[in-house]
Scaffold this motif. Structure first.
Motif, short mmCIF file in Angstrom:
data_model
loop_
_atom_site.label_atom_id
_atom_site.label_comp_id
_atom_site.label_asym_id
_atom_site.label_seq_id
_atom_site.Cartn_x
_atom_site.Cartn_y
_atom_site.Cartn_z
N ILE A 86 47.21 35.82 43.05
CA ILE A 86 45.88 35.66 42.46
C ILE A 86 45.57 36.80 41.50
N ILE A 87 45.87 38.03 41.93
CA ILE A 87 45.59 39.19 41.07
C ILE A 87 46.37 39.11 39.77
N GLY B 276 47.79 36.41 38.41
CA GLY B 276 47.38 35.25 37.62
C GLY B 276 46.06 35.48 36.91
N ARG B 277 45.11 36.12 37.61
CA ARG B 277 43.81 36.36 36.99
C ARG B 277 43.93 37.38 35.87
N PHE B 278 44.74 38.42 36.08
CA PHE B 278 44.91 39.42 35.03
C PHE B 278 45.50 38.79 33.78
N THR B 279 46.55 37.99 33.98
CA THR B 279 47.21 37.34 32.84
C THR B 279 46.27 36.38 32.13
N ALA B 280 45.53 35.59 32.93
CA ALA B 280 44.61 34.62 32.33
C ALA B 280 43.52 35.32 31.54
N LEU C 181 38.74 36.17 45.64
CA LEU C 181 39.57 37.36 45.81
C LEU C 181 38.96 38.32 46.82
N GLU C 182 37.65 38.46 46.79
CA GLU C 182 37.00 39.35 47.75
C GLU C 182 37.15 38.81 49.17
#
Length: 741
Positions: free
Chosen positions: A192-193, A195-199, A231-232
């Motif tokens: 998730i971390i 993927g979210r950073f890349t997105a 994420l939290e």
């Protein structure tokens, strides 16, 4: 003539097709069936231990497994922790209530209803695994307290039995999850971390590079709201199981905070540029042409040498070095560009200053976010020192409604129980109270309760067949387990399918409740039917209460949350500055997430709420930064601004909350006038005379925040636009059709 041969030659052999299908099943369905077998095995293990220990009701241990079982071990541990805490607190409440009201059932039921209402309110207010602790605190009073009130002498024994059964179920769920094909939360958290950073890197590059319109940006921001909350929740579960995650917990929380701040900056910059594009003034085009080249320089900073976007933490470390160098040079380059501009109005220069200030803040926040991401591979890092936790924002009004609904439902069923003498009235009362709490956080609680009721109806029929036709023929635990396994596997498998999860939940909980015998088995058809009817009545009454007693799906509830959303700006104006930005960011996004869940089938209502969300974020964030800047000026150089400027800024701080508390034409006009007056006062303070660069920069930053607030108030796509004089006759440009830059 040759066509059939060609077809035969290109067709894959049957064996290859079979292997491909098996590989696809193994990849996609294997985790589901592993979860099903693990859950059923843990449940059967708990049931067997319950019978071995001669517990009064081993099925409670089995049901506990189904309630706490989750795909990841960390989620099980988190849920189990709060379940134990809730049960212990509820057990203490049982002893107190029974001791006070054992001789007066009416007072006991009223006190129990108040307690369950408070616990339901706490459950609705928390909306995470902690909420389950509140549910269990209330449910334990109903489950243990109601029978104990009828027979006070068994209170302690009932309480200890209840705690033991729950402990056995929790222990079995935890052990099986950890030892049998363990599935940790940490890998999913890492995915998730990354993927979210890349997105988000892609989004920033597209937004500042000129390929994203407003609708796509709004949709991305809405998606990121769910990512932040998800994420939290995953982080708070993973710290229970993985020491590596615990070592990085502060950085993960920090990343969430930096992500929120960065996404707000990007959206604010995008909106400002959209407004410039919508302006017919020639100076707006000059500003756009002057600032746009800087936007196009950002995407290469977030791209690897191979041309692909930054993905891994190692790539992020390299990108952080580039961003640091770019951030260091940006102010000098912007000052040079500003000196070359030939603008015919102060307003146009303000547009450039505001856009350049927002760009600098975007780079600053992006640099911090990238540094934190790059630090994750290291077990120890200075960026771990972060104590500002994510702060959810739940409306106390909606939580109070949920608690009142649960209390009223319990009182109504309890009154019917006492008046009718129904043997299974206590079952109906306690299950109604429990489901009022459990389903109160669902987007449509009435619908969720109806789907569970269908599962209960199926469990009733299947349970009757098992109880009176199969179980009398069972000889020992192993034969009993073999008979129960097919039904339990079906129920658990249904819970893995979102469309059928409610049906599976009803079967998982209530099939064991009806069909699994106690240590002293009783085959009583009348008692079975009484309990089955009580379950159906409890769910029916619960569904009706959700539809009648201020249902959460009404527009009124959405308006309450919307008002709470606007109140975030009031808090931004008057809250203590320490950690205020994070509380504001997380609270606003949390409220938006709640509204999104409630308006999934009402797009028009959701669109209005989205408008208020972005207006709140833009104005509230600018207010916080303005207050922070003014606090520094008052502390270090109070003479930098004259008394008239301070008075104008204080007036703005009064009119903005009034606008968001009561949005109408008068409050809008007052806020806009106060903002314009504050801008004039700060411009007068800057003056044409010489000032040191640091002093002028501070005043220009103050002016930029004021100017951004003004542009946010005048945004033609904001809900505030309808309160502007002449807005009904205006024909605003649809800036969503084109990109800001």
């Amino acid at each position: 003539m040759n066509q059939p041969a060609t077809t035969t030659a290109t067709r894959a052999p049957f064996g290859a097709q079979l292997r491909e299908a098996a590989g696809d099943w193994w990849q996609n369905e294997r985790p589901t069936w592993i979860y099903v077998f693990k859950m059923v095995f843990a449940g059967q293990l708990a049931l067997g231990i319950g019978y071995t220990l001669d517990l009064e009701s081993p099925r409670s241990a089995l049901i506990t497994v189904f309630i706490v079982m989750q795909p990841q071990s960390g989620m099980i541990l988190a849920k189990s922790f709060y379940r134990v805490i809730g049960t212990l607190v509820g057990s203490v409440a049982v002893v107190v209530l029974v001791g006070l009201f054992a001789q007066t059932p009416e007072l006991f039921l009223i006190a129990s209803a108040l307690w369950i209402g408070l616990c339901t309110m706490g459950s609705a207010y928390n909306r995470n695994f902690r909420s389950y602790g509140f549910v269990l605190s209330g449910y334990t009073v109903a489950l243990v307290g109601l029978p104990a009130a009828l027979h006070p002498g068994i209170t302690f024994d009932s309480m200890m039995t209840r705690v033991t059964e729950i402990t056995v179920g929790i222990a079995c769920a935890g052990v099986v999850s950890a030892l049998v094909f363990p599935q940790a939360s940490a890998p999913g958290l890492v995915r998730i971390i990354r993927g979210r950073f890349t997105a988000f890197v892609d989004l920033i590059g597209a937004t500042l590079g000129g390929t994203t319109d407003r609708k796509k940006l709004d949709a991305a921001n809405a998606r990121f709201i769910g990512d932040i909350i998800g994420l939290e929740a995953l982080r708070s579960s993973a710290i229970f199981e993985d020491p590596e995650i615990r070592l990085r917990s502060g950085r993960l929380t920090r990343m969430n905070s930096e992500f929120m701040a960065l996404s707000t900056r990007v959206h604010a910059l995008h909106q400002l540029m959209n407004r410039l594009h919508a302006s017919p003034a020639p100076s707006a085009r000059i500003v756009i042409d002057a600032i746009s080249p800087y936007f196009k320089e950002v995407q290469p900073l977030l791209t690897r040498d191979s041309g692909e976007p930054v993905m891994s933490a190692v790539d992020a470390a390299d990108a952080a070095l580039k961003l640091e160098a770019y951030k260091r040079e940006l102010p000098r380059r912007v000052r040079a560009t500003r000196g070359e501009l030939r603008l015919d109005s102060d307003s146009a220069m303000l547009d450039f200053d505001t856009a350049s200030e927002l760009l600098y803040r975007v780079i600053e926040e992006l640099h911090a976010y990238t540094l934190t991401y790059a630090s994750l591979p290291q077990r120890r890092h200075e960026r771990e020192q972060w104590e500002h936790a994510y702060t959810p924002k739940t409306s106390m009004t909606t939580a109070l409604i949920a608690g009142t609904r649960a209390a009223v439902t319990l009182l109504l069923l309890s009154a019917f129980w006492l008046a009718s003498g129904w043997p299974s009235g206590d079952v109906a009362a306690l299950n109604a109270a429990a489901f009022c709490a459990i389903t109160s956080a669902a987007p449509d609680p009435a619908k969720a309760t109806r789907t569970v009721a269908i599962g209960v109806a199926f469990a009733t029929v299947a349970g009757y067949f098992y109880t009176f036709h199969l179980l009398p023929r069972a000889d020992g635990y192993w034969m009993l387990a073999a008979m129960l396994t097919p039904m339990l596997m079906l129920a658990v498998w249904l819970t893995t399918k979102p469309k059928w999860a409610g049906y599976g939940l009803g079967i998982c909980i209530f099939f064991p409740f009806l069909a699994v015998p106690d240590n002293f088995a009783r085959f009583n058809a009348a008692g079975y039917l009484n309990e089955a009817v009580a379950l159906m009545v409890s769910l029916t009454v619960t569904a009706i209460s959700f539809m009648v007693l201020l249902p959460p799906t009404t527009d009124w509830i959405v308006r309450v949350l919307e008002k709470q959303l606007r109140k975030q700006v009031v808090d931004a104006c008057f809250g203590k500055l320490g950690h205020l930005a994070l509380k504001f960011e997380s609270g606003t996004r949390d409220l938006m997430h709640q509204i999104t869940m409630l308006t999934s089938s009402r797009p028009a209502l959701r669109q209005i709420a989205f408008g208020w969300t972005f207006a709140t974020l833009e104005v509230g964030h600018a207010i916080i930064e303005l207050r922070t800047e003014l606090n520094g000026i008052r502390t270090e150089r109070p003479d930098l601004l004259p008394a008239g400027a301070y008075a104008a800024l204080n007036r703005l701080r009064e009119t903005i909350p009034a606008l968001f508390n009561t949005p109408n034409r008068d409050t809008f006009a007052n806020a806009l006038a106060a903002n314009d007056h504050a801008i004039a006062q700060v411009q007068q303070a800057i003056g044409p005379h010489y000032r040191e660069r640091s002093e002028r920069h501070r005043l220009q930053r103050t002016l930029s925040y004021l100017h951004f607030i003004r542009t946010a108030l005048l945004d033609p796509q904001s809900p505030l636009h309808t309160m502007r004089d002449g807005a009904a006759d205006a024909n605003p440009t649809n800036s969503g059709a084109r990109h800001a830059t």
